[in-house]
Design a protein around this motif. Structure first.
Motif, PDB file in Angstrom:
ATOM      1  N   THR A 171      12.146  14.541  51.563  1.00  0.00           N
ATOM      2  CA  THR A 171      12.303  14.861  50.529  1.00  0.00           C
ATOM      3  C   THR A 171      13.042  13.788  49.529  1.00  0.00           C
ATOM      4  OG1 THR A 171      12.063  17.019  50.875  1.00  0.00           O
ATOM      5  CG2 THR A 171      13.551  16.868  49.467  1.00  0.00           C
ATOM      6  N   VAL A 176       8.396  15.892  46.043  1.00  0.00           N
ATOM      7  CA  VAL A 176       8.093  17.590  46.528  1.00  0.00           C
ATOM      8  C   VAL A 176       8.127  18.683  44.971  1.00  0.00           C
ATOM      9  CG1 VAL A 176       8.994  19.633  47.621  1.00  0.00           C
ATOM     10  CG2 VAL A 176       9.385  17.018  48.650  1.00  0.00           C
ATOM     11  N   ILE A 184       6.588  25.486  47.832  1.00  0.00           N
ATOM     12  CA  ILE A 184       6.679  24.678  47.447  1.00  0.00           C
ATOM     13  C   ILE A 184       4.875  23.937  47.510  1.00  0.00           C
ATOM     14  CG2 ILE A 184       6.867  22.698  49.155  1.00  0.00           C
ATOM     15  CD1 ILE A 184       8.794  23.436  50.811  1.00  0.00           C
ATOM     16  N   ASN A 188       1.945  19.231  49.274  1.00  0.00           N
ATOM     17  CA  ASN A 188       3.688  18.566  49.913  1.00  0.00           C
ATOM     18  C   ASN A 188       3.701  19.554  51.121  1.00  0.00           C
ATOM     19  OD1 ASN A 188       5.111  18.880  46.474  1.00  0.00           O
ATOM     20  ND2 ASN A 188       4.778  16.661  48.444  1.00  0.00           N
ATOM     21  N   TYR A 227      14.535  24.926  55.928  1.00  0.00           N
ATOM     22  CA  TYR A 227      14.419  24.894  54.752  1.00  0.00           C
ATOM     23  C   TYR A 227      15.860  25.725  53.822  1.00  0.00           C
ATOM     24  CZ  TYR A 227      14.027  24.809  49.425  1.00  0.00           C
ATOM     25  OH  TYR A 227      13.346  25.318  47.986  1.00  0.00           O
ATOM     26  N   LEU A 236      20.422  20.681  49.235  1.00  0.00           N
ATOM     27  CA  LEU A 236      18.566  21.002  48.501  1.00  0.00           C
ATOM     28  C   LEU A 236      19.203  21.560  46.836  1.00  0.00           C
ATOM     29  CD1 LEU A 236      15.888  22.603  50.443  1.00  0.00           C
ATOM     30  CD2 LEU A 236      16.979  20.038  50.271  1.00  0.00           C
ATOM     31  N   ARG A 242      10.525  19.859  40.787  1.00  0.00           N
ATOM     32  CA  ARG A 242      10.037  19.780  41.429  1.00  0.00           C
ATOM     33  C   ARG A 242      11.874  19.651  42.805  1.00  0.00           C
ATOM     34  NH1 ARG A 242      12.865  17.250  37.208  1.00  0.00           N
ATOM     35  NH2 ARG A 242      14.710  16.158  37.537  1.00  0.00           N
ATOM     36  N   LEU A 243      11.489  20.044  44.174  1.00  0.00           N
ATOM     37  CA  LEU A 243      12.689  19.627  44.692  1.00  0.00           C
ATOM     38  C   LEU A 243      13.040  18.811  45.083  1.00  0.00           C
ATOM     39  CD1 LEU A 243      14.120  21.474  46.474  1.00  0.00           C
ATOM     40  CD2 LEU A 243      12.426  20.817  48.473  1.00  0.00           C
ATOM     41  N   GLU A 244      14.917  18.330  45.085  1.00  0.00           N
ATOM     42  CA  GLU A 244      15.978  16.785  45.149  1.00  0.00           C
ATOM     43  C   GLU A 244      16.636  17.340  46.554  1.00  0.00           C
ATOM     44  OE1 GLU A 244      16.559  15.795  41.629  1.00  0.00           O
ATOM     45  OE2 GLU A 244      14.933  15.610  40.505  1.00  0.00           O
TER      46      GLU A 244
END
Length: 376
Positions: A171, A176, A184, A188, A227, A236, A242-244
């Motif tokens: 990530t 992502v 998700i 990805n 997760y 997270l 988007r995932l950051e």
């Protein structure tokens, strides 16, 4: 307080009831004689084991819900709720919860508090808790089939900690993408699952999946736990589309840190206690009864009686998929195969340390929302 202390504070009516239960021969008008006679009878192993052996399945569930609590005091409402929840095989047909509580009082297993502030609360003698677990372990053990160490077995040790690091590393370096519902993006997800040391297939659409975490609906069980752990540990950020990583997570990746497995295990208990309220006691029994290789089915025949169904999850499915499988992923147990007994399990040394060193109270349970409901 121990039993002897509680007997001293009990009134003569309760002492007489307890003495009658244990068939004590003494002066029923002398409090001292009653106490000494009760202590003499209860201290006998055969007498105590006989009392425990006569318990119904509902009684054992009720007792099991109390002996693993670290707090000592319970309100009548709490006891009533626990007694009611112990009768889920045939709701409406079981014993009245008040009768169960009264029976436990007559056995000398529940007492009212002795001070002004606790006289309407109930407590279990501390010294009896160990005797209960030892006696029940002996009873449970009679139904178990033990096996030799298998030539091949699966032990994931601390691989889940490595895979948390792999997830964060991916990530950190890759974009992502999240879909409109927060899932998700498929490409990805496939790349992430391929990077995991323990392989899982993506979740297929159509089956029911809820209750065991925020992302349990969309992700396979082990990766869902990874997760959710990262999310609740503030690693997270779920941004629109988007995932950051948080700054905390970025620093962790750059410094090559690893999460503490004991914290991951603690998190699993907190997350799964919602659908499996007595999870901690079930794990205790696994630690106690599977210190050597034991048939998983024989252990299940004992423990499934203590597991309440969760919607479409049967006690057997919960035992096998939600507990044993996840304990293996957490490095708590090893799973092997025996020619005669089939699937066998054994608790690892690491697992014994995690089980004995971790306690999660009911208040720490993580609430999970699904279908406009919140599961506590």
């Amino acid at each position: 307080m121990n039993l002897a202390d509680m007997l001293c504070y009990a009134d003569i009516q309760q002492l007489s009831n307890i003495a009658s239960t244990y068939e004590c021969e003494c002066n029923g008008h002398s409090k001292n004689d009653l106490i000494q006679s009760i202590l003499s009878r209860v201290s006998r192993r055969d007498v105590f084991e006989r009392q425990v052996s006569t318990l119904s399945t509902e009684d054992i569930r009720f007792l099991n819900s109390l002996v693993f609590e670290k707090r000592e005091l319970f309100s009548l409402e709490e006891l009533m709720a626990r007694a009611q929840q112990s009768n889920y095989d045939s709701p409406g047909d079981g014993r009245n919860p008040r009768e169960m509580i009264a029976q436990f009082k007559h056995r000398g297993w529940l007492f009212n508090g002795y001070s002004q502030s606790t006289k309407y609360l109930f407590q279990l003698p501390v010294d009896l808790k160990r005797r209960f677990t030892d006696t029940m372990a002996l009873s449970f053990g009679q139904n178990l089939n033990y096996a030799d160490e298998p030539s091949v077995y699966r032990d994931e040790h601390k691989l889940i900690v490595d895979d948390i690091a792999h997830f964060l590393h991916y990530t950190f370096h890759e974009e992502v993408v999240l879909t409109g519902d927060g899932s998700i993006y498929k490409r990805n997800l496939h790349q992430l699952l391929d990077r995991m040391a323990v392989k899982e297939e993506p979740v297929t659409k159509g089956g029911w999946r809820f209750g065991y975490g925020r992302k349990f609906r969309d992700l396979p069980s082990r990766f869902s736990l990874i997760y959710d752990y990262c999310y609740y540990q503030d690693l997270l950020l779920e941004q629109p589309g988007r995932l950051e990583l948080t700054d905390k997570a970025k620093l962790s990746v750059m410094e090559g840190r690893r999460e503490d497995l004991s914290e991951v295990y603690r998190f699993w208990l907190k997350l799964y206690k919602g659908p499996i309220p007595n999870l901690q006691s079930l794990v205790y029994w696994i630690g106690k009864l599977a210190d050597d290789w034991v048939s998983a089915s024989s252990l299940g025949s004992v423990l499934c009686k203590l597991i309440r169904p969760f919607y479409y999850d049967s006690p057997e499915a919960i035992y096998d998929q939600r507990i044993l499988q996840m304990l293996m992923h957490l490095g708590v147990i090893r799973i092997g195969e025996d020619e005669q007994e089939g699937k066998t399990i054994a608790v690892t040394r690491l697992g014994q340390s995690l089980i004995s060193g971790t306690y999660v109270s009911d208040e720490e349970t993580i609430p999970i929302e699904f279908d406009n409901m919140t599961l506590h």
